[in-house]
Design a protein around this motif. Structure first.
Motif, PDB file in Angstrom:
ATOM      1  N   ASN A  38      73.089  46.559  33.783  1.00 56.54           N
ATOM      2  CA  ASN A  38      72.656  45.197  33.491  1.00 56.54           C
ATOM      3  C   ASN A  38      72.872  44.853  32.021  1.00 56.54           C
ATOM      4  O   ASN A  38      72.624  45.669  31.145  1.00 56.54           O
ATOM      5  CB  ASN A  38      71.177  45.037  33.847  1.00 56.54           C
ATOM      6  CG  ASN A  38      70.705  43.609  33.668  1.00 56.54           C
ATOM      7  OD1 ASN A  38      71.352  42.683  34.130  1.00 56.54           O
ATOM      8  ND2 ASN A  38      69.595  43.423  32.997  1.00 56.54           N
ATOM      9  N   GLN A  39      73.324  43.660  31.779  1.00 58.41           N
ATOM     10  CA  GLN A  39      73.456  43.124  30.421  1.00 58.41           C
ATOM     11  C   GLN A  39      72.434  42.011  30.286  1.00 58.41           C
ATOM     12  O   GLN A  39      72.485  41.023  31.025  1.00 58.41           O
ATOM     13  CB  GLN A  39      74.870  42.588  30.175  1.00 58.41           C
ATOM     14  CG  GLN A  39      75.068  41.921  28.835  1.00 58.41           C
ATOM     15  CD  GLN A  39      74.985  42.917  27.688  1.00 58.41           C
ATOM     16  OE1 GLN A  39      75.342  44.069  27.842  1.00 58.41           O
ATOM     17  NE2 GLN A  39      74.500  42.463  26.553  1.00 58.41           N
ATOM     18  N   THR A  40      71.511  42.166  29.390  1.00 59.41           N
ATOM     19  CA  THR A  40      70.480  41.141  29.212  1.00 59.41           C
ATOM     20  C   THR A  40      71.104  39.861  28.671  1.00 59.41           C
ATOM     21  O   THR A  40      72.168  39.882  28.053  1.00 59.41           O
ATOM     22  CB  THR A  40      69.373  41.620  28.255  1.00 59.41           C
ATOM     23  OG1 THR A  40      69.972  41.974  27.012  1.00 59.41           O
ATOM     24  CG2 THR A  40      68.643  42.828  28.817  1.00 59.41           C
ATOM     25  N   ASP A  41      70.442  38.757  28.897  1.00 61.12           N
ATOM     26  CA  ASP A  41      70.905  37.475  28.390  1.00 61.12           C
ATOM     27  C   ASP A  41      70.967  37.516  26.863  1.00 61.12           C
ATOM     28  O   ASP A  41      70.084  38.085  26.213  1.00 61.12           O
ATOM     29  CB  ASP A  41      69.967  36.348  28.814  1.00 61.12           C
ATOM     30  CG  ASP A  41      69.991  36.092  30.310  1.00 61.12           C
ATOM     31  OD1 ASP A  41      70.906  36.593  30.989  1.00 61.12           O
ATOM     32  OD2 ASP A  41      69.094  35.382  30.796  1.00 61.12           O
ATOM     33  N   THR A  52      78.561  40.845  19.164  1.00 64.51           N
ATOM     34  CA  THR A  52      77.899  42.117  19.476  1.00 64.51           C
ATOM     35  C   THR A  52      77.462  42.160  20.933  1.00 64.51           C
ATOM     36  O   THR A  52      77.698  43.151  21.639  1.00 64.51           O
ATOM     37  CB  THR A  52      76.683  42.329  18.548  1.00 64.51           C
ATOM     38  OG1 THR A  52      77.144  42.368  17.196  1.00 64.51           O
ATOM     39  CG2 THR A  52      75.949  43.617  18.871  1.00 64.51           C
ATOM     40  N   ASP A  53      76.833  41.095  21.414  1.00 59.97           N
ATOM     41  CA  ASP A  53      76.396  41.033  22.807  1.00 59.97           C
ATOM     42  C   ASP A  53      77.582  41.084  23.769  1.00 59.97           C
ATOM     43  O   ASP A  53      77.541  41.771  24.791  1.00 59.97           O
ATOM     44  CB  ASP A  53      75.583  39.759  23.062  1.00 59.97           C
ATOM     45  CG  ASP A  53      74.231  39.780  22.383  1.00 59.97           C
ATOM     46  OD1 ASP A  53      73.805  40.850  21.899  1.00 59.97           O
ATOM     47  OD2 ASP A  53      73.595  38.703  22.335  1.00 59.97           O
ATOM     48  N   PHE A  54      78.640  40.363  23.429  1.00 59.20           N
ATOM     49  CA  PHE A  54      79.822  40.330  24.289  1.00 59.20           C
ATOM     50  C   PHE A  54      80.485  41.702  24.347  1.00 59.20           C
ATOM     51  O   PHE A  54      80.885  42.165  25.415  1.00 59.20           O
ATOM     52  CB  PHE A  54      80.810  39.277  23.790  1.00 59.20           C
ATOM     53  CG  PHE A  54      82.031  39.135  24.657  1.00 59.20           C
ATOM     54  CD1 PHE A  54      81.938  38.566  25.910  1.00 59.20           C
ATOM     55  CD2 PHE A  54      83.273  39.569  24.215  1.00 59.20           C
ATOM     56  CE1 PHE A  54      83.063  38.437  26.717  1.00 59.20           C
ATOM     57  CE2 PHE A  54      84.396  39.443  25.017  1.00 59.20           C
ATOM     58  CZ  PHE A  54      84.295  38.876  26.269  1.00 59.20           C
ATOM     59  N   LYS A  60      79.981  47.986  29.021  1.00 59.96           N
ATOM     60  CA  LYS A  60      79.352  48.305  30.301  1.00 59.96           C
ATOM     61  C   LYS A  60      80.326  48.135  31.460  1.00 59.96           C
ATOM     62  O   LYS A  60      80.329  48.925  32.403  1.00 59.96           O
ATOM     63  CB  LYS A  60      78.106  47.448  30.503  1.00 59.96           C
ATOM     64  CG  LYS A  60      76.973  47.869  29.580  1.00 59.96           C
ATOM     65  CD  LYS A  60      75.780  46.956  29.690  1.00 59.96           C
ATOM     66  CE  LYS A  60      74.694  47.410  28.706  1.00 59.96           C
ATOM     67  NZ  LYS A  60      73.571  46.492  28.676  1.00 59.96           N
ATOM     68  N   LEU A  61      81.158  47.105  31.414  1.00 50.60           N
ATOM     69  CA  LEU A  61      82.152  46.909  32.472  1.00 50.60           C
ATOM     70  C   LEU A  61      83.174  48.040  32.478  1.00 50.60           C
ATOM     71  O   LEU A  61      83.569  48.529  33.535  1.00 50.60           O
ATOM     72  CB  LEU A  61      82.854  45.557  32.284  1.00 50.60           C
ATOM     73  CG  LEU A  61      81.977  44.324  32.499  1.00 50.60           C
ATOM     74  CD1 LEU A  61      82.750  43.062  32.111  1.00 50.60           C
ATOM     75  CD2 LEU A  61      81.488  44.241  33.931  1.00 50.60           C
ATOM     76  N   LYS A  62      83.579  48.474  31.298  1.00 53.92           N
ATOM     77  CA  LYS A  62      84.527  49.592  31.196  1.00 53.92           C
ATOM     78  C   LYS A  62      83.896  50.892  31.669  1.00 53.92           C
ATOM     79  O   LYS A  62      84.525  51.672  32.390  1.00 53.92           O
ATOM     80  CB  LYS A  62      85.033  49.716  29.767  1.00 53.92           C
ATOM     81  CG  LYS A  62      85.941  48.574  29.364  1.00 53.92           C
ATOM     82  CD  LYS A  62      86.336  48.659  27.893  1.00 53.92           C
ATOM     83  CE  LYS A  62      87.193  47.465  27.499  1.00 53.92           C
ATOM     84  NZ  LYS A  62      87.560  47.488  26.074  1.00 53.92           N
ATOM     85  N   ALA A  63      82.653  51.136  31.278  1.00 53.51           N
ATOM     86  CA  ALA A  63      81.968  52.367  31.685  1.00 53.51           C
ATOM     87  C   ALA A  63      81.802  52.447  33.202  1.00 53.51           C
ATOM     88  O   ALA A  63      81.831  53.535  33.786  1.00 53.51           O
ATOM     89  CB  ALA A  63      80.610  52.457  30.996  1.00 53.51           C
ATOM     90  N   ALA A  64      81.650  51.300  33.848  1.00 56.76           N
ATOM     91  CA  ALA A  64      81.504  51.262  35.302  1.00 56.76           C
ATOM     92  C   ALA A  64      82.837  51.346  36.032  1.00 56.76           C
ATOM     93  O   ALA A  64      82.880  51.422  37.246  1.00 56.76           O
ATOM     94  CB  ALA A  64      80.771  49.987  35.709  1.00 56.76           C
ATOM     95  N   GLY A  65      83.932  51.317  35.280  1.00 57.35           N
ATOM     96  CA  GLY A  65      85.257  51.374  35.901  1.00 57.35           C
ATOM     97  C   GLY A  65      85.742  50.028  36.406  1.00 57.35           C
ATOM     98  O   GLY A  65      86.659  49.969  37.219  1.00 57.35           O
ATOM     99  N   LEU A  66      85.130  48.942  35.956  1.00 60.97           N
ATOM    100  CA  LEU A  66      85.525  47.604  36.396  1.00 60.97           C
ATOM    101  C   LEU A  66      86.585  46.993  35.488  1.00 60.97           C
ATOM    102  O   LEU A  66      87.133  45.944  35.807  1.00 60.97           O
ATOM    103  CB  LEU A  66      84.299  46.692  36.467  1.00 60.97           C
ATOM    104  CG  LEU A  66      83.261  47.138  37.501  1.00 60.97           C
ATOM    105  CD1 LEU A  66      81.959  46.383  37.311  1.00 60.97           C
ATOM    106  CD2 LEU A  66      83.796  46.935  38.907  1.00 60.97           C
TER     107      LEU A  66
END
Length: 70
Positions: A38-41, A52-54, A60-66
């Motif tokens: 999850n990425q907080t708002d 930084t947020d982006f 997180k998307l890369k770590a999940a393999g997406l």
């Protein structure tokens, strides 16, 4: 009259090919797909904070393999 199916299973059931539309109905459950953490708002008030947020979202998307890490 001949018919060519768009969806079929091959390789002894190890591979399913879907060439048509896959319509996933509400309430369906897909298992085994990657999920990103999850990425907080963002509450950033500056462009630097938003960057930084982006970048956290991208990580997180890369770590999940997406996303590729290229």
């Amino acid at each position: 009259m001949s018919y060519t199916t768009k969806n079929y299973t091959t390789d002894g059931g190890d591979k399913t090919v879907i060439s048509g539309t896959l319509d996933i109905k509400e309430g369906a459950v897909l298992l085994g797909l990657p999920q990103a953490a999850n990425q907080t708002d963002s509450t950033a008030t500056t462009v630097a904070g938003l960057v930084t947020d982006f970048n956290a979202l991208l990580a997180k998307l890369k770590a999940a393999g997406l996303m590729n890490n290229e």
